[in-house]
Design a protein around this motif. Structure first.
Motif, PDB file in Angstrom:
ATOM      1  N   UNK A 182      -1.398   6.320   6.389  1.00 34.68           N
ATOM      2  CA  UNK A 182      -1.208   4.970   6.198  1.00 34.68           C
ATOM      3  C   UNK A 182      -0.121   4.685   5.436  1.00 34.68           C
ATOM      4  N   UNK A 183       0.931   3.896   5.688  1.00 34.66           N
ATOM      5  CA  UNK A 183       1.866   3.504   4.681  1.00 34.66           C
ATOM      6  C   UNK A 183       2.140   1.946   4.623  1.00 34.66           C
ATOM      7  N   UNK A 184       2.847   1.442   3.808  1.00 29.13           N
ATOM      8  CA  UNK A 184       3.092  -0.197   3.514  1.00 29.13           C
ATOM      9  C   UNK A 184       3.651  -0.783   4.745  1.00 29.13           C
ATOM     10  N   UNK A 185       3.499  -1.959   4.950  1.00 29.33           N
ATOM     11  CA  UNK A 185       4.135  -2.675   6.195  1.00 29.33           C
ATOM     12  C   UNK A 185       5.408  -3.371   5.919  1.00 29.33           C
ATOM     13  N   UNK A 186       5.952  -3.087   4.731  1.00 28.21           N
ATOM     14  CA  UNK A 186       7.359  -3.674   4.259  1.00 28.21           C
ATOM     15  C   UNK A 186       8.293  -3.334   5.286  1.00 28.21           C
ATOM     16  N   UNK A 196       0.851  -1.060  -0.023  1.00 31.33           N
ATOM     17  CA  UNK A 196      -0.004   0.124   0.229  1.00 31.33           C
ATOM     18  C   UNK A 196       0.772   1.132   0.071  1.00 31.33           C
ATOM     19  N   UNK A 197       0.696   2.275  -0.982  1.00 34.40           N
ATOM     20  CA  UNK A 197       1.387   3.371  -0.951  1.00 34.40           C
ATOM     21  C   UNK A 197       1.078   4.211  -0.015  1.00 34.40           C
ATOM     22  N   UNK A 198       1.959   4.983   0.571  1.00 34.39           N
ATOM     23  CA  UNK A 198       1.773   5.954   1.730  1.00 34.39           C
ATOM     24  C   UNK A 198       0.743   6.932   1.114  1.00 34.39           C
ATOM     25  N   UNK A 199      -0.252   7.348   1.946  1.00 35.78           N
ATOM     26  CA  UNK A 199      -1.338   8.063   1.687  1.00 35.78           C
ATOM     27  C   UNK A 199      -1.606   9.139   2.609  1.00 35.78           C
ATOM     28  N   UNK A 200      -2.227  10.413   2.272  1.00 38.79           N
ATOM     29  CA  UNK A 200      -2.141  11.331   3.191  1.00 38.79           C
ATOM     30  C   UNK A 200      -3.235  11.220   4.088  1.00 38.79           C
ATOM     31  N   UNK A 201      -3.622  12.153   5.169  1.00 38.53           N
ATOM     32  CA  UNK A 201      -4.861  12.081   5.937  1.00 38.53           C
ATOM     33  C   UNK A 201      -5.983  12.847   5.320  1.00 38.53           C
TER      34      UNK A 201
END
Length: 223
Positions: free
Chosen positions: A13-17, A1-6
């Protein structure tokens, strides 16, 4: 999941890698550090076998903690399979969880020393109580992790039931309570009985590493 704004005050939210890679690295280092306590004992010529037997407590403490860290890794792996992204708050909770993991070699060393040939009964009671208190304290971040996911369901993977996540909170609560009971048994009754109680709890967390289920409330996820 790419980092997204609020949006509307929602956390970014950002990816969990990176969380997964860092966490696995910490687990790998901790489980390796446990073996450092296993050293060739000092011995007179011809007395190596006897000296090795005298270190039996260190071997048992190593096996107990190796199993414990392994079970924690399995549970953490399952935990990360529930989510599709992470936030700053969840990252802090994960660091809190890893703090408990990296502490494990210390009570392991204390336990091995106390159960060595020269250890006293009081030393053993203190060591078992310390191990149990550390294990009980480690349950708190797991409880916080599930509570955070309950409040932020957008972090859950598609198909994960929120009711399943809510049910998982019972596991750290039970763990916290029974580890404390194990510590109390070790202090007031017998250090060996206390250790058995701790071992039972580790086994409980092993057999429930995939989570507490009720019917088919959660779709199977893949790694």
């Amino acid at each position: 999941m790419p980092e997204s704004g609020t949006t509307s005050g929602a956390p970014r939210v950002s990816e969990i890698g990176r969380m997964t890679g860092f966490s696995d690295g910490v687990f790998a280092i901790v489980i390796t550090l446990l073996v450092i306590e296993l050293q060739v004992p000092d011995h007179a010529p011809g007395e190596l076998l006897h000296a090795l037997f005298e270190q039996a407590a260190a071997y048992l403490a190593f096996l107990l903690s190796f199993g414990y860290v392994g079970v924690l890794w399995l549970n953490h792996h399952t935990l990360l399979r529930l989510i599709c992204g992470t936030t700053l708050g969840l990252n802090w909770i994960n660091l809190w969880l890893l703090l408990g993991v990296v502490i494990i070699p210390f009570p392991t060393s204390v336990l091995a020393e106390a159960f060595a040939h020269a250890g006293t009964d009081r030393d053993r009671r203190v060591a078992v109580l310390l191990y149990a208190l550390v294990a009980a304290a480690m349950s708190a971040p797991w409880l916080a992790f599930f509570a955070y996911l309950r409040r932020h369901p957008m972090l859950l993977r598609e198909g994960i039931d929120r009711a399943f996540v809510s049910r998982q909170r019972i596991r750290p609560v039970v763990g916290m309570a029974l580890y404390l009971i194990g510590g109390a048994l070790g202090w007031f009754v017998s250090p060996v009985i206390g250790l058995v109680g701790i071992g039972v709890m580790i086994f409980f967390h092993a057999v429930t590493s995939e989570g507490v289920r009720r019917g088919r409330s959660r779709r199977r996820t893949t790694t």
